[in-house]
Design a protein around this motif. Structure first.
Motif, PDB file in Angstrom:
ATOM      1  N   GLY A  82       0.824  -1.201   0.000  1.00 37.89           N
ATOM      2  CA  GLY A  82       0.000   0.000   0.000  1.00 37.89           C
ATOM      3  C   GLY A  82       0.854   1.245   0.000  1.00 37.89           C
ATOM      4  N   HIS A  83       0.307   2.325  -0.594  1.00 33.88           N
ATOM      5  CA  HIS A  83       0.989   3.619  -0.718  1.00 33.88           C
ATOM      6  C   HIS A  83       2.353   3.416  -1.377  1.00 33.88           C
ATOM      7  CE1 HIS A  83       0.775   7.842  -0.116  1.00 33.88           C
ATOM      8  NE2 HIS A  83       1.845   7.904   0.645  1.00 33.88           N
ATOM      9  N   ALA A  84       3.460   3.812  -0.727  1.00 30.14           N
ATOM     10  CA  ALA A  84       4.788   3.618  -1.313  1.00 30.14           C
ATOM     11  C   ALA A  84       5.545   2.483  -0.634  1.00 30.14           C
ATOM     12  CB  ALA A  84       5.588   4.912  -1.220  1.00 30.14           C
ATOM     13  N   SER A  85       4.829   1.636   0.065  1.00 28.98           N
ATOM     14  CA  SER A  85       5.444   0.539   0.816  1.00 28.98           C
ATOM     15  C   SER A  85       5.424  -0.737  -0.020  1.00 28.98           C
ATOM     16  CB  SER A  85       4.699   0.300   2.127  1.00 28.98           C
ATOM     17  OG  SER A  85       4.695   1.464   2.941  1.00 28.98           O
ATOM     18  N   TRP A  86       6.614  -1.236  -0.321  1.00 28.12           N
ATOM     19  CA  TRP A  86       6.775  -2.478  -1.081  1.00 28.12           C
ATOM     20  C   TRP A  86       7.646  -3.438  -0.281  1.00 28.12           C
ATOM     21  CZ3 TRP A  86       4.577  -3.316  -5.917  1.00 28.12           C
ATOM     22  CH2 TRP A  86       4.038  -2.192  -6.553  1.00 28.12           C
ATOM     23  N   VAL A  87       7.395  -4.710  -0.487  1.00 26.93           N
ATOM     24  CA  VAL A  87       8.278  -5.765   0.001  1.00 26.93           C
ATOM     25  C   VAL A  87       8.979  -6.315  -1.238  1.00 26.93           C
ATOM     26  CG1 VAL A  87       8.477  -7.894   1.313  1.00 26.93           C
ATOM     27  CG2 VAL A  87       6.575  -6.308   1.787  1.00 26.93           C
ATOM     28  N   ILE A  88      10.265  -6.050  -1.346  1.00 27.57           N
ATOM     29  CA  ILE A  88      11.026  -6.461  -2.519  1.00 27.57           C
ATOM     30  C   ILE A  88      11.956  -7.606  -2.124  1.00 27.57           C
ATOM     31  CG2 ILE A  88      12.663  -5.741  -4.311  1.00 27.57           C
ATOM     32  CD1 ILE A  88      11.687  -2.887  -3.984  1.00 27.57           C
ATOM     33  N   GLY A  89      11.852  -8.712  -2.848  1.00 27.96           N
ATOM     34  CA  GLY A  89      12.809  -9.792  -2.692  1.00 27.96           C
ATOM     35  C   GLY A  89      13.817  -9.706  -3.817  1.00 27.96           C
ATOM     36  N   ILE A  90      15.071  -9.476  -3.484  1.00 31.36           N
ATOM     37  CA  ILE A  90      16.095  -9.309  -4.516  1.00 31.36           C
ATOM     38  C   ILE A  90      17.435  -9.825  -3.984  1.00 31.36           C
ATOM     39  CG2 ILE A  90      16.515  -6.906  -3.783  1.00 31.36           C
ATOM     40  CD1 ILE A  90      17.149  -6.291  -6.774  1.00 31.36           C
ATOM     41  N   GLY A  91      18.100 -10.629  -4.791  1.00 26.60           N
ATOM     42  CA  GLY A  91      19.396 -11.158  -4.395  1.00 26.60           C
ATOM     43  C   GLY A  91      19.376 -11.946  -3.104  1.00 26.60           C
ATOM     44  N   GLY A  92      18.220 -12.534  -2.765  1.00 27.23           N
ATOM     45  CA  GLY A  92      18.103 -13.266  -1.511  1.00 27.23           C
ATOM     46  C   GLY A  92      17.787 -12.396  -0.315  1.00 27.23           C
ATOM     47  N   LEU A  93      17.711 -11.070  -0.495  1.00 27.68           N
ATOM     48  CA  LEU A  93      17.377 -10.135   0.578  1.00 27.68           C
ATOM     49  C   LEU A  93      15.900  -9.771   0.519  1.00 27.68           C
ATOM     50  CD1 LEU A  93      20.317  -7.541   0.376  1.00 27.68           C
ATOM     51  CD2 LEU A  93      20.229  -9.673   1.687  1.00 27.68           C
ATOM     52  N   THR A  94      15.344  -9.411   1.668  1.00 24.27           N
ATOM     53  CA  THR A  94      14.027  -8.782   1.737  1.00 24.27           C
ATOM     54  C   THR A  94      14.224  -7.317   2.080  1.00 24.27           C
ATOM     55  OG1 THR A  94      12.877 -10.802   2.411  1.00 24.27           O
ATOM     56  CG2 THR A  94      11.821  -8.704   2.948  1.00 24.27           C
ATOM     57  N   VAL A  95      13.748  -6.446   1.184  1.00 24.83           N
ATOM     58  CA  VAL A  95      13.926  -5.004   1.326  1.00 24.83           C
ATOM     59  C   VAL A  95      12.552  -4.341   1.404  1.00 24.83           C
ATOM     60  CG1 VAL A  95      14.909  -2.913   0.311  1.00 24.83           C
ATOM     61  CG2 VAL A  95      16.052  -5.126  -0.024  1.00 24.83           C
ATOM     62  N   LEU A  96      12.346  -3.503   2.398  1.00 21.14           N
ATOM     63  CA  LEU A  96      11.129  -2.699   2.494  1.00 21.14           C
ATOM     64  C   LEU A  96      11.406  -1.299   1.964  1.00 21.14           C
ATOM     65  CD1 LEU A  96       9.718  -3.527   6.064  1.00 21.14           C
ATOM     66  CD2 LEU A  96       9.357  -4.754   3.910  1.00 21.14           C
ATOM     67  N   THR A  97      10.441  -0.742   1.226  1.00 18.53           N
ATOM     68  CA  THR A  97      10.543   0.645   0.788  1.00 18.53           C
ATOM     69  C   THR A  97       9.540   1.491   1.560  1.00 18.53           C
ATOM     70  OG1 THR A  97       8.864   0.546  -0.965  1.00 18.53           O
ATOM     71  CG2 THR A  97      11.084  -0.196  -1.538  1.00 18.53           C
ATOM     72  N   ASP A  98       9.988   2.622   2.078  1.00 19.00           N
ATOM     73  CA  ASP A  98       9.133   3.586   2.781  1.00 19.00           C
ATOM     74  C   ASP A  98       8.035   2.887   3.586  1.00 19.00           C
ATOM     75  OD1 ASP A  98      10.686   5.483   1.532  1.00 19.00           O
ATOM     76  OD2 ASP A  98       9.086   6.360   0.343  1.00 19.00           O
ATOM     77  N   PRO A  99       8.395   2.042   4.540  1.00 21.31           N
ATOM     78  CA  PRO A  99       7.374   1.216   5.206  1.00 21.31           C
ATOM     79  C   PRO A  99       6.449   2.037   6.107  1.00 21.31           C
ATOM     80  CG  PRO A  99       9.526   0.908   6.236  1.00 21.31           C
ATOM     81  CD  PRO A  99       9.755   1.734   5.017  1.00 21.31           C
ATOM     82  N   VAL A 100       5.158   1.963   5.801  1.00 21.63           N
ATOM     83  CA  VAL A 100       4.133   2.610   6.617  1.00 21.63           C
ATOM     84  C   VAL A 100       3.059   1.572   6.900  1.00 21.63           C
ATOM     85  CG1 VAL A 100       2.433   4.457   6.801  1.00 21.63           C
ATOM     86  CG2 VAL A 100       4.594   4.883   5.613  1.00 21.63           C
ATOM     87  N   TRP A 101       3.101   0.988   8.103  1.00 25.29           N
ATOM     88  CA  TRP A 101       2.100   0.016   8.521  1.00 25.29           C
ATOM     89  C   TRP A 101       1.083   0.654   9.469  1.00 25.29           C
ATOM     90  CZ3 TRP A 101       5.396  -2.077   5.371  1.00 25.29           C
ATOM     91  CH2 TRP A 101       5.190  -3.358   4.866  1.00 25.29           C
ATOM     92  N   SER A 102       1.222   1.934   9.752  1.00 24.23           N
ATOM     93  CA  SER A 102       0.299   2.613  10.655  1.00 24.23           C
ATOM     94  C   SER A 102      -1.045   2.883   9.982  1.00 24.23           C
ATOM     95  CB  SER A 102       0.895   3.943  11.117  1.00 24.23           C
ATOM     96  OG  SER A 102       2.076   3.742  11.860  1.00 24.23           O
ATOM     97  N   ARG A 103      -2.090   2.898  10.766  1.00 19.31           N
ATOM     98  CA  ARG A 103      -3.415   3.232  10.230  1.00 19.31           C
ATOM     99  C   ARG A 103      -3.528   4.735   9.986  1.00 19.31           C
ATOM    100  NH1 ARG A 103      -8.502   4.584  12.521  1.00 19.31           N
ATOM    101  NH2 ARG A 103     -10.220   4.048  11.106  1.00 19.31           N
TER     102      ARG A 103
END
Length: 331
Positions: A82-103
């Motif tokens: 949602g919004h600008a928050s992504w879960v990216i799996g790349i090169g065996g890593l898990t990367v979050l972008t601009d994580p916003v889990w707040s309501r």
């Protein structure tokens, strides 16, 4: 100015490096910031929220949570939270972008759609990239959920904010600089935007996007928050062969106020072309109602703009919130 098409990428900088920055990055602005009169006009015209009748579209916003693909060294996957928050799996890593889990975030109504990925369902988070310090992109309550040794990659001037909150592996970069973690390269690139978090810190830290490249050369570009302009072409020339561009399509109305800092759907499609990216995934819509366009309008306009290019429909990854897709060599 030198010919940016000849830009040479530099080697990676040390992780966690402590650096000194100028007191302000206002010289990086590509447009003047909205003045007091513009803010008053927006308040007077009530032009920063959708019309009440348009809110009937909210139940139709696309939400379809599914499992997050497991990160593997040979794959690249993206999941839109949602919004600008992504879960990216790349090169065996898990990367979050601009994580916003707040309501809720300060200064705007609560999110109108749920987070697409339950926090407990996330794989172990190896790294976080932050585009800039606005509250809908840098969310302190969400970051507080992370272990303090999580690797954070942030714009110049923002490391002190992170370290004050106990994070011990913070790498801050200027535009066109990079760092590496676990065989994945993190390049910080320009955006047409700005930064501000308090009354006294306007443009005291930088803003931008990120290009993530795995060991086989596959690239994902995360634009963060940006208006349309020359940076897209320069990023594409500096990082040829972008496989997937995560581009914002919402929070664009009224244009007289927001065009300098937020792309509309047509501009986002043009940005994808400028970048030379193979595929595009839209973001920055359907989550927080930050502006005046009807909630479903960004997707409708995006579909029309994409069709007008003649590009293959399968290269538009218009995922629902919670949706995932795995990048393959033929994606």
């Amino acid at each position: 100015m030198t010919d940016q098409s000849e830009r040479t990428l530099t080697g990676p900088r040390p992780l966690g490096e402590r650096r000194t920055w100028p007191a302000s990055f206002k010289d990086r602005l590509t447009d003047p910031l909205p003045g007091f009169r513009s803010v008053l006009r927006a308040v007077r015209e009530r032009s920063m929220r959708p019309p009440a009748a348009a809110l009937a579209q909210v139940p139709s916003l696309p939400v379809d949570p599914g499992p997050v693909p497991e990160p593997a060294a040979g794959t690249v996957s993206v999941t839109w939270a949602g919004h600008a928050s992504w879960v990216i799996g790349i090169g065996g890593l898990t990367v979050l972008t601009d994580p916003v889990w707040s309501r809720r975030i300060p200064g705007t109504p609560a999110r109108v759609t749920p987070v697409g990925v339950a926090w407990e369902a996330l794989p172990r988070v190896d790294a976080v990239v932050i585009s800039h310090n606005h509250y809908d992109h840098l969310d302190a309550p969400t970051l507080k959920r992370l272990p303090r040794d999580t690797a954070l990659f942030v714009p110049a001037g923002l490391a002190a904010w992170c370290r004050r909150r106990g994070f011990t592996r913070v790498t801050e970069l200027d535009w066109w600089e990079a760092a590496e973690l676990g065989g994945v390269r993190f390049d910080f690139v320009p955006a047409h935007h700005w930064s501000k978090r308090t009354l006294t810190d306007t443009c005291r830290s930088l803003w931008g996007g990120w290009v993530l490249t795995d060991g086989t050369g596959r690239r994902v570009y995360f634009a963060g928050d940006t208006g349309y302009g020359r940076w897209f072409g320069e990023i594409g020339r500096a990082h040829p062969g972008i496989d997937l561009a995560l581009l914002p399509i919402g929070a664009y109305a009224p244009r007289w106020m927001l065009s300098a800092v937020h792309t509309d759907p047509e501009e986002a499609v043009q940005a994808c072309l400028d970048l030379g990216a193979t595929a595009m995934a839209p973001m920055h819509w359907a989550t927080f109602l930050l502006s005046a366009e009807p909630p479903l309008e960004p997707l409708t306009r995006l579909h029309a703009a994409w069709a007008a290019t003649g590009r293959p429909r399968e290269d538009l990854w218009d995922l629902p919130i919670g949706g995932s897709r795995v990048l393959t060599r033929t994606s």
